[in-house]
Design an enzyme around this catalytic site. Structure first.
Site, PDB file in Angstrom:
ATOM      1  N   GLU A 117     -21.128 -23.381 -38.206  1.00 51.46           N
ATOM      2  CA  GLU A 117     -21.913 -23.125 -36.984  1.00 51.46           C
ATOM      3  C   GLU A 117     -22.139 -21.623 -36.852  1.00 51.46           C
ATOM      4  OE1 GLU A 117     -20.191 -24.563 -33.279  1.00 51.46           O
ATOM      5  OE2 GLU A 117     -21.369 -23.069 -32.163  1.00 51.46           O
ATOM      6  N   ARG A 149     -26.200 -15.443 -31.475  1.00 52.88           N
ATOM      7  CA  ARG A 149     -25.725 -14.415 -30.543  1.00 52.88           C
ATOM      8  C   ARG A 149     -26.043 -13.016 -31.019  1.00 52.88           C
ATOM      9  NH1 ARG A 149     -19.784 -16.851 -28.940  1.00 52.88           N
ATOM     10  NH2 ARG A 149     -20.566 -18.965 -28.744  1.00 52.88           N
ATOM     11  N   THR A 163     -24.846 -21.958 -30.018  1.00 51.91           N
ATOM     12  CA  THR A 163     -25.410 -21.239 -28.871  1.00 51.91           C
ATOM     13  C   THR A 163     -26.904 -21.544 -28.711  1.00 51.91           C
ATOM     14  OG1 THR A 163     -23.858 -19.464 -29.548  1.00 51.91           O
ATOM     15  CG2 THR A 163     -25.158 -19.063 -27.593  1.00 51.91           C
ATOM     16  N   LYS A 200     -19.607 -31.956 -27.712  1.00 53.89           N
ATOM     17  CA  LYS A 200     -18.652 -30.852 -27.784  1.00 53.89           C
ATOM     18  C   LYS A 200     -18.026 -30.697 -26.389  1.00 53.89           C
ATOM     19  CE  LYS A 200     -19.565 -25.904 -27.663  1.00 53.89           C
ATOM     20  NZ  LYS A 200     -19.938 -24.697 -28.389  1.00 53.89           N
TER      21      LYS A 200
END
Ligand code: 3PG
Length: 220
Positions: free
Chosen positions: A50, A54, A78, A138
């Protein structure tokens, strides 16, 4: 890792979760480091990666891993908007992880053919994701939002949901999460310490991945 999984085909969210006990949550700002880091994780038995959106370089890092490390499966983390979902799919991401859930993000991921692991922290959020057909979720931020006790409580009303707790998960508590019947894998940043990445200590990252890939789990 699931050696029978054909990583070049389309994946389901469950396959993304089942491949290894830990999904590394990665922050990258250098394309060269991205490729080396991905190779180090794969060498340790972790290939579902993952890469969080960011940094300004995140999409380029996803693109580089997808191109240069075919044994890895790069996902984007994100993902907070439909535009994020479209951009990461264009860059070669094969799955998406989001810190929360909106119908728009769910729809954009479906349109882009991306399996999505959406973040939830409340029963209402679980129900919203389930309304859109999502049952692999999640739990974020896992420790701050109730930890293993919360997952045990959700096992009653949401017995059909499988979780990937992320946020505050570490070597100290990963085993406890993974012993729960509704936890298929956990997510965490501890496999890619920023100092090890900065000095290019890929052996340390492979060792951390090896340890993580050997964690026992009840589900999956
Ligand atoms: C995140 O989104 O940053 C992840 O939840 C990682 O959290 P951690 O750094 O506590 O593993």
């Amino acid at each position: 890792m699931d050696v029978n999984l054909n990583v070049s085909g389309k994946l389901t969210a469950l396959q993304v979760m089942q491949d290894a006990p830990v999904i590394p949550v990665i922050v990258l700002s250098d394309v060269k480091q991205a490729v080396q880091l991905a190779r180090a994780l794969v060498a340790g038995g972790i290939r579902m990666l993952e890469v969080t959106l960011r940094t300004p370089q995140a999409l380029a890092c996803i693109e580089a891993i997808a191109r240069d490390v075919p044994e890895a499966v790069t996902g984007a983390g994100t993902v907070r908007s439909a535009a994020d979902a479209q951009a990461c799919a264009m860059a070669g991401a094969r799955f998406a992880v989001s810190p929360g859930y909106t119908h728009a993000v769910g729809q954009a991921c479906r349109d882009a053919g991306l399996p999505l692991l959406p973040g939830v922290a409340t029963g209402s959020e679980i129900m919203m994701a389930q309304e859109d057909g999502l049952t692999e979720l999640k739990f974020f931020p896992a420790m701050q939002a109730g930890g293993p006790a919360m997952l045990k409580a959700w096992g009653g009303p949401f017995g059909d949901v499988r979780f990937c707790p992320t946020g505050g998960v570490s070597t100290a508590n990963a085993a406890e999460f993974l012993s729960l019947p509704n936890v298929v894998c956990v997510g965490g940043s501890w496999l890619t310490p920023s100092d090890a990445v900065a000095r290019g200590d890929w052996a340390q990252i492979t060792a951390l991945a090896q340890q993580a890939s050997q964690l026992a789990r009840k589900a999956a």
